[in-house]
Design an enzyme around this catalytic site. Structure first.
Site, short mmCIF file in Angstrom:
data_model
loop_
_atom_site.label_atom_id
_atom_site.label_comp_id
_atom_site.label_asym_id
_atom_site.label_seq_id
_atom_site.Cartn_x
_atom_site.Cartn_y
_atom_site.Cartn_z
N GLU A 1 36.88 8.41 -18.94
CA GLU A 1 35.38 7.84 -18.63
C GLU A 1 34.89 6.51 -19.18
OE1 GLU A 1 36.55 10.79 -19.97
OE2 GLU A 1 35.88 12.59 -18.65
N LYS B 1 36.93 3.71 -19.59
CA LYS B 1 37.56 2.87 -18.80
C LYS B 1 36.57 2.70 -17.53
CE LYS B 1 41.28 2.04 -15.51
NZ LYS B 1 41.66 0.78 -16.11
N LYS C 1 48.83 -7.50 -31.24
CA LYS C 1 49.43 -6.05 -31.55
C LYS C 1 48.89 -5.72 -32.82
CE LYS C 1 52.43 -5.33 -28.49
NZ LYS C 1 52.27 -4.13 -27.46
N ARG D 1 42.05 -1.26 -20.27
CA ARG D 1 43.50 -0.86 -19.95
C ARG D 1 44.31 0.20 -20.50
NH1 ARG D 1 44.00 -3.23 -14.87
NH2 ARG D 1 42.71 -5.10 -14.95
N CYS D 2 44.84 1.10 -20.04
CA CYS D 2 45.56 2.25 -20.44
C CYS D 2 46.93 2.18 -20.06
CB CYS D 2 44.89 3.57 -20.18
SG CYS D 2 43.42 3.61 -20.71
N GLU E 1 57.10 -5.93 -31.36
CA GLU E 1 56.18 -4.96 -31.95
C GLU E 1 57.00 -4.00 -32.63
OE1 GLU E 1 54.25 -3.34 -28.56
OE2 GLU E 1 54.88 -1.17 -29.34
N HIS F 1 44.94 -12.70 -19.58
CA HIS F 1 44.30 -11.79 -19.90
C HIS F 1 43.01 -12.05 -19.19
CE1 HIS F 1 47.27 -10.79 -22.62
NE2 HIS F 1 47.12 -9.68 -21.92
C1 LIG Z 1 52.51 -5.68 -20.77
N1 LIG Z 1 51.78 -4.58 -21.29
C2 LIG Z 1 52.06 -3.26 -21.33
C3 LIG Z 1 52.26 -2.40 -22.31
N2 LIG Z 1 52.58 -1.28 -22.43
C4 LIG Z 1 53.06 -0.60 -21.23
N3 LIG Z 1 53.56 0.44 -21.05
N4 LIG Z 1 53.03 -1.20 -19.92
C5 LIG Z 1 52.50 -2.71 -19.97
O1 LIG Z 1 52.59 -3.30 -18.87
N5 LIG Z 1 51.77 -3.08 -23.35
C6 LIG Z 1 51.54 -4.38 -23.85
C7 LIG Z 1 50.88 -4.66 -22.26
C8 LIG Z 1 49.64 -4.22 -22.17
N6 LIG Z 1 49.05 -4.47 -20.86
C9 LIG Z 1 48.50 -3.71 -19.93
C10 LIG Z 1 48.33 -4.22 -18.80
C11 LIG Z 1 47.68 -3.46 -17.59
C12 LIG Z 1 47.61 -2.17 -17.87
C13 LIG Z 1 46.84 -1.61 -16.67
O2 LIG Z 1 46.40 -1.99 -15.94
N7 LIG Z 1 46.94 -0.15 -16.71
C14 LIG Z 1 46.31 0.46 -15.63
C15 LIG Z 1 46.91 1.98 -15.28
C16 LIG Z 1 48.27 1.64 -14.66
C17 LIG Z 1 48.64 2.68 -13.51
O3 LIG Z 1 49.34 3.50 -13.96
N8 LIG Z 1 47.89 2.52 -12.40
C18 LIG Z 1 48.25 3.69 -11.48
C19 LIG Z 1 46.52 4.19 -11.11
C20 LIG Z 1 46.34 5.43 -11.77
C21 LIG Z 1 44.92 5.87 -11.79
O4 LIG Z 1 44.15 5.23 -12.10
N9 LIG Z 1 44.80 6.86 -10.73
C22 LIG Z 1 43.56 7.10 -10.39
C23 LIG Z 1 43.86 8.30 -9.46
C24 LIG Z 1 43.93 7.80 -7.99
C25 LIG Z 1 43.87 8.64 -6.94
O5 LIG Z 1 44.46 9.58 -6.78
O6 LIG Z 1 42.77 8.17 -6.21
C26 LIG Z 1 43.03 7.98 -11.53
O7 LIG Z 1 43.68 8.80 -12.51
O8 LIG Z 1 41.66 8.25 -11.58
C27 LIG Z 1 48.82 3.30 -10.31
O9 LIG Z 1 49.18 2.12 -10.18
O10 LIG Z 1 48.91 3.90 -9.45
C28 LIG Z 1 44.83 0.71 -16.09
O11 LIG Z 1 44.19 0.90 -14.97
O12 LIG Z 1 44.53 0.91 -17.00
C29 LIG Z 1 48.07 -1.66 -19.24
C30 LIG Z 1 48.65 -2.37 -19.95
#
Ligand SMILES: CN1c2c(nc(N)[nH]c2=O)NC[C@@H]1CNc1ccc(C(=O)N[C@@H](CCC(=O)N[C@@H](CCC(=O)N[C@@H](CCC(=O)O)C(=O)O)C(=O)O)C(=O)O)cc1
Ligand SMILES: N[C@@H](CCS)C(=O)O
Ligand SMILES: [Zn+2]
Length: 762
Positions: free
Chosen positions: A17, A19, A111, A518-519, A608, A697
């Site tokens: 929520e 985000k 980090k 971001r998650c 890290e 970023h």
């Molecule tokens: C390089 N970085 C990363 C780290 N760790 C990781 N595990 N990965 C990394 O890339 N650590 C250091 C950095 C941190 N940086 C980032 C940068 C960006 C994000 C990010 O953008 N996260 C996204 C989530 C990514 C994802 O899985 N997206 C899905 C969509 C998921 C979603 O939102 N689904 C919807 C449903 C959709 C539908 O059915 O209609 C929902 O759940 O509601 C995808 O691409 O498909 C973010 O948005 O936070 C993270 C770390």
């Protein structure tokens, strides 16, 4: 009676929520009033959930719109000059500090200890003045009180706050500003005392680091000063490791409570026993793992608790997670599609609260009172240990075989460099990107349609190929020298590989905050890892078929996959990492065989993963480098291996980076204005390197001049023939127009720099 505690709870909410509301606010879809109201609803939910699960020590101020270190900076009005024109204490100023604005670069992000959470680095002036600003912890305390929930305001402690900050414009120790900071903390404590708060939690995880005598003294001085005036009781929370040689200092502090991480430091209570526990003080025992997702071994946790009771007395003991639950997902029960056997082995934040409540009952009422739950826990643990799904003969056999490998490229880098120069004919200062291009809503919508079955796999993949084609054209038009396919098929660089490797299970709702809104959804490694089939080859070969320019194959390295997953706790991390490395090696060799000439193996998490204590570094770096070499060393000289790291202080690990022996490394440096390149002044790095010339970023488009300036700085410490030009990291979080504009400027900057390097001096 023991006290149940949570010491910090996930911020995002069960369905992320936080985000959604924050991003909607940024997009102008909701205003400040709605953001404020929805945030209050979420805080209420978080407090109620904890109370309903039986938690007594619930904290306030663990909620944040972006980051708790930024919040602490704002609390004490640590606002760099470039943001002071914005209304003080406003959302506008707060988010500008977090994300940058049209004319002001964001605070540096780095980090949070050895986690995948990132905080914003407060910028202090050499004569920084601290003053209590908008009192968010107090406001949240009062908000909870009005809801009938008795909460404990929590804040990062003064020494850790300064240790994580930097002084700008001068090479000064931030701790020298402690005397300026303490009065602001005193004022804060007094405000809470006045409002009726009985306790506060001050987080001082810096106590688990290697500290100098002066730093230890800073703790003593800070807390002597802080405890003079009217104030609530103070519990100092330490986590992520052992206090070791700082334990005596921690015990000396004139505070009323101390939290210890008994998961990372199982011997802590013996050490406390040896020094003596100060009578009447509250002892918070972090017995439930806040960094991993396995159900707890209750017998082990209970043994610690009994020891704690013996030391401090039952009325002074808190049963707690090892650290804030920020680092684990919300609720395993949301995973309705997960393999039920594996699910039964897992505990997310809510289940961890249940474990804490159960342990308290066992302590207060005796073990017999909870016999049924206890036996159920034992049975689940035993079923996991005995499961045939954990161990694979073939994987173990390959690992044994790999012990005999040399793990060296065929020739040294200088020889490879010549062969690769002949193969690729790149200009001086080659330009490239780190791999990902914008993961726009359109890309995510396409994936969502495919997941819901609205699109067939063919339709989805045709869409992805279309995006790759479009971006190959864009990159050619921009004039980049080395191209990428854009990573559109990936949700996340670790989750994506986790979904294709054996031994992993993944979640649908297991989100963990990485930074701001971001998650990530860390996959869970439950068994031996193996690669059943090629994972990326068809995407890379498709992209390469569209262009004459080289396209880098794009893989996540073994250490990063390990570090950003929840890992099994029944075998050493190094062993799991070697298994992943073998899987990546197979992928590298398949890419090479398919004609891909450059292969990037990202290791952004290698730094890290470095243990927090220097004494443990050598062992870690030994196996981390070995794993990179398992993955990368099997290729021919003509195949160029790249790696990439971000958010890293490189000074400490230069020999390890050299030992990885990648042909090219791209690193994050622009946010720190190339400060990170200091490492290269003292260490002669032989291979090629691309220091990031712009911060990815921020939506801000950097100018050509800015990037030329950074390249000049880089050229002072790195020979031009070693130098590559690239952004700090991947571009997945950026929008398309700003990405294209920034890359055009970057290519122009590289061209200008090339021209100036070819001018005769004088
Ligand atoms: C390089 N970085 C990363 C780290 N760790 C990781 N595990 N990965 C990394 O890339 N650590 C250091 C950095 C941190 N940086 C980032 C940068 C960006 C994000 C990010 O953008 N996260 C996204 C989530 C990514 C994802 O899985 N997206 C899905 C969509 C998921 C979603 O939102 N689904 C919807 C449903 C959709 C539908 O059915 O209609 C929902 O759940 O509601 C995808 O691409 O498909 C973010 O948005 O936070 C993270 C770390
Ligand atoms: N190849 C990845 C690395 C991120 S650290 C990307 O570009 O997103
Ligand atoms: Zn990166």
């Amino acid at each position: 009676m023991a006290i149940t505690a949570s010491i910090g709870f996930p911020r995002m909410g069960p369905r992320r929520e936080l985000k959604r509301m924050v991003e909607q606010f940024w997009q102008g879809k909701i205003g400040e009033d709605e953001l404020t109201a929805r945030a209050a609803e979420l805080r209420k939910l978080r407090w109620q959930v904890q109370r309903d699960r039986g938690v007594e020590w619930i904290v306030a101020n663990d909620f944040s719109f972006y980051d708790h270190v930024l919040d602490a900076a704002c609390l004490f009005q640590v606002v760099p000059e470039r943001f002071r024109g914005l209304p003080s204490g406003s959302f506008e100023q707060y988010f500008a500090m977090a994300r940058g604005s049209a004319d002001a670069a964001a605070l540096e992000m780095t980090k949070w200890f050895d986690t995948n959470y990132h905080y914003l680095v407060p910028e202090l002036e050499p004569q920084q003045v601290f003053a209590l600003g908008v009192n968010k912890p107090l406001n949240e305390y009062l908000e909870a009180k009005a809801l009938g929930v008795d909460v404990v305001p929590q804040l990062i402690g003064p020494v850790t706050f300064l240790k994580l900050s930097k002084v700008v414009g001068r090479d000064a120790d931030p701790l020298s500003l402690l005397p300026n900071l303490i009065p602001a903390y005193e004022a804060w404590l007094a405000s809470l005392h006045e409002a009726g708060a009985r306790w506060v939690q001050l987080d001082e995880p810096a106590l688990v680091l290697d500290l100098t005598d002066a730093e230890r003294q800073a703790f003593v001085d800070a807390y002597a000063a802080l405890t003079k005036g009217p104030r609530p009781n103070i519990l100092v929370a330490t986590y992520f490791g052992s206090l070791g040689d700082n334990l005596a200092t921690a015990l000396e502090l004139p505070v009323e409570g101390l939290h210890l991480d008994l998961v990372r430091s199982p011997d802590a209570l013996q050490q406390v026993h040896a020094l003596g526990w100060p009578k009447g003080r509250r002892l918070s025992l972090g017995v439930i793992d806040g960094r991993n997702v396995w159900r707890a071994d209750l017998d082990l946790a209970f043994a610690h608790l009994e020891q704690g009771v013996h030391l401090a007395g039952p009325e002074h003991v808190m049963v707690a997670p090892s650290c804030s639950l920020l680092h684990v997902p919300w609720d395993v029960e949301l995973e309705t599609d997960m393999d039920p056997e594996i699910k039964s082995w897992l505990a997310f934040a809510l289940q961890k609260l249940d474990e804490i409540a159960l342990l308290k009952r066992a302590l207060d009422e005796g073990r017999a009172a909870v016999e049924a739950e206890w036996e159920a826990n034992r049975a689940l643990l035993a079923s996991r240990r005995a499961s045939a799904r954990l161990n694979r003969e073939d994987v173990r056999g390959r690992l044994d075989e790999a012990k005999g490998w040399k793990l060296e490229r065929q020739s040294p880098h200088a020889v490879r460099k010549e062969k690769q120069a002949a193969r690729f004919a790149l200009p001086l200062l080659p330009t490239t990107t780190i791999g990902s291009f914008p993961q726009t809503q359109a890309v995510r919508d396409a994936r969502a349609k495919w997941r819901k079955g609205e699109w067939t796999t063919d339709e989805y993949e045709a869409y992805l190929r279309g995006e790759i084609r479009r971006w190959i054209d864009i990159q050619e038009d921009i004039g980049l020298d080395v191209l990428v396919h854009g990573e559109f098929e990936r949700t996340d660089m670790v989750e994506y590989f986790g979904e294709m490797l054996d031994g992993f299970v993944f979640t649908k709702h297991g989100w963990v905050q990485s930074y701001g809104s971001r998650c990530v959804k860390p996959p869970i490694i439950y068994g031996d890892v193996a690669r059943p089939a090629p994972m990326t080859v068809r995407w890379s070969t498709y992209a390469q078929s569209l262009t004459e320019k080289p396209v880098k194959g794009m893989l996540t390295g073994p250490v990063t996959i390990l570090q950003w997953s929840f890992v099994r706790d029944d075998i050493p991390r190094a062993e799991t990492c070697r298994q992943i490395a073998l899987a990546i090696r197979d992928e590298v060799l398949d890419l090479e065989a398919a004609g891909i000439g450059m292969i990037q193996i990202d290791e952004p998490a290698l730094r890290e993963g470095l243990p927090l204590r220097r004494a443990d570094w050598e062992a870690y770096l030994g196996w981390a480098v070995e794993c990179f070499r398992i993955a990368s060393s099997g290729v021919r000289d003509e195949t160029q291996i790249h790696t990439h790291m971000c958010y890293a202080e490189f000074n400490d690990i230069m020999p390890a980076i050299q030992a990885m022996d990648a042909d090219v490394i791209s690193i994050e440096t622009s946010r720190s204005h190339m400060e990170l390149l200091r490492a290269f002044e003292h260490f002669r790095y032989e291979n090629d390197i691309g220091p990031g010339v712009y911060d990815i970023h921020s939506p801000r488009v950097p100018s050509v001049d800015e990037m030329v300036e950074l390249l000049r700085k880089a050229a002072n410490v790195i020979r031009p023939e070693q130098l590559w030009v690239n952004p700090d990291c991947g571009l997945k979080t950026r929008g398309e127009p700003e990405t294209v504009a920034a890359l055009r400027n970057m290519v122009a900057a590289a061209r200008r720099m090339r021209a100036s390097l070819s001018q005769p001096v004088g």
